[in-house]
Design a protein around this motif. Structure first.
Motif, short mmCIF file in Angstrom:
data_model
loop_
_atom_site.label_atom_id
_atom_site.label_comp_id
_atom_site.label_asym_id
_atom_site.label_seq_id
_atom_site.Cartn_x
_atom_site.Cartn_y
_atom_site.Cartn_z
N ASN A 53 0.85 -1.19 0.00
CA ASN A 53 0.00 0.00 0.00
C ASN A 53 0.89 1.24 0.00
N PRO A 54 0.76 2.14 -0.99
CA PRO A 54 1.64 3.31 -1.07
C PRO A 54 1.46 4.31 0.08
N GLU A 55 0.39 4.17 0.86
CA GLU A 55 0.19 5.06 2.01
C GLU A 55 1.06 4.67 3.21
N LEU A 56 1.69 3.50 3.14
CA LEU A 56 2.55 3.05 4.23
C LEU A 56 3.97 3.58 4.05
N GLU A 57 4.68 3.71 5.16
CA GLU A 57 6.09 4.11 5.15
C GLU A 57 6.93 2.85 4.95
N TYR A 58 6.97 2.37 3.71
CA TYR A 58 7.66 1.12 3.40
C TYR A 58 9.17 1.37 3.32
N GLY A 59 9.91 0.60 4.10
CA GLY A 59 11.36 0.76 4.16
C GLY A 59 12.14 -0.26 3.36
N GLY A 60 11.45 -1.11 2.60
CA GLY A 60 12.13 -2.11 1.79
C GLY A 60 12.08 -3.49 2.41
N ALA A 61 12.71 -4.44 1.71
CA ALA A 61 12.69 -5.84 2.14
C ALA A 61 14.11 -6.34 2.32
N LEU A 62 14.27 -7.22 3.30
CA LEU A 62 15.57 -7.79 3.63
C LEU A 62 15.49 -9.30 3.78
N PHE A 63 16.58 -9.98 3.48
CA PHE A 63 16.80 -11.33 3.96
C PHE A 63 17.64 -11.18 5.22
N ILE A 64 17.30 -11.94 6.27
CA ILE A 64 18.04 -11.93 7.52
C ILE A 64 18.52 -13.35 7.80
N LYS A 65 19.77 -13.45 8.22
CA LYS A 65 20.35 -14.76 8.54
C LYS A 65 20.98 -14.70 9.93
N PHE A 66 20.61 -15.66 10.78
CA PHE A 66 21.27 -15.88 12.06
C PHE A 66 21.95 -17.23 11.96
N HIS A 67 23.21 -17.27 12.29
CA HIS A 67 23.92 -18.54 12.27
C HIS A 67 23.43 -19.44 13.39
N ALA A 68 23.61 -20.75 13.20
CA ALA A 68 23.22 -21.72 14.23
C ALA A 68 23.86 -21.33 15.55
N ASN A 69 23.08 -21.43 16.61
CA ASN A 69 23.50 -21.17 17.99
C ASN A 69 23.91 -19.72 18.26
N ALA A 70 23.62 -18.82 17.35
CA ALA A 70 23.94 -17.41 17.54
C ALA A 70 22.98 -16.80 18.57
N VAL A 71 23.47 -15.78 19.26
CA VAL A 71 22.66 -15.03 20.20
C VAL A 71 22.68 -13.58 19.75
N ILE A 72 21.50 -13.02 19.53
CA ILE A 72 21.36 -11.60 19.24
C ILE A 72 20.89 -10.96 20.53
N GLU A 73 21.76 -10.19 21.13
CA GLU A 73 21.48 -9.59 22.44
C GLU A 73 20.26 -8.68 22.38
#
Length: 156
Positions: A53-73
């Motif tokens: 919807n063009p009325e939204l503040e669309y910031g784009g699309a990403l692929f996100i990868k977390f490695h096995a056993n990773a911790v994102i604080e």
């Protein structure tokens, strides 16, 4: 509100998203203090048929990868256009996709995408699988995204 299940999701080809997520070249986030993280990101090269919807503040699309056993604080996202995300869990398949944690409480993914508030503290403690997701990013609040989802007005 922390999260909600997306109720009105258009059809998409998961296999195309998976292929591109697995073959993407990832950059890795650094914290505001310059610490290297184990969270990879890559701008998605195409829209995969999602028309926002063009009325939204669309910031784009990403692929996100977390490695096995990773911790994102525990953190709050500080990127412009990323107040709320719609996260599509790609790999591993449900129910092995690691949850996102808000205030010590795990929010588990299902087969449906989740709408996530990135403006409150959250973290991820990954399991023994590499974790890939596709994320649509918005500058809008989670309340607005959820309201528009219920009205079937996120996608046009």
């Amino acid at each position: 509100m922390n999260s909600a299940t997306l109720t009105n999701c258009p059809k998409y080809k998961r296999t195309n998203l998976l292929h591109d997520a697995f073959t993407a070249e990832y950059n890795y986030y650094k914290t505001a203090k310059g610490t290297q993280t184990v969270q990879g990101y890559c701008r998605a090269p195409k829209d995969y048929g999602f028309k926002i919807n063009p009325e939204l503040e669309y910031g784009g699309a990403l692929f996100i990868k977390f490695h096995a056993n990773a911790v994102i604080e525990t953190h709050i996202d500080d990127h412009k256009g990323r107040s709320t995300v719609i996260a599509f869990p790609l790999s591993p398949e449900w129910p092995h996709f690691a949850p996102i944690t808000y205030n010590g409480v795990d929010t588990h993914y299902t087969k449906q995408p989740l709408v996530l508030n990135t403006q409150i503290e959250h973290s991820v403690t990954n399991n023994n699988y590499d974790r890939y997701s596709y994320q649509l990013c918005f500058g809008d609040t989670i309340d607005k995204i959820i309201e528009l989802d219920l009205q079937n007005k996120i996608f046009v």
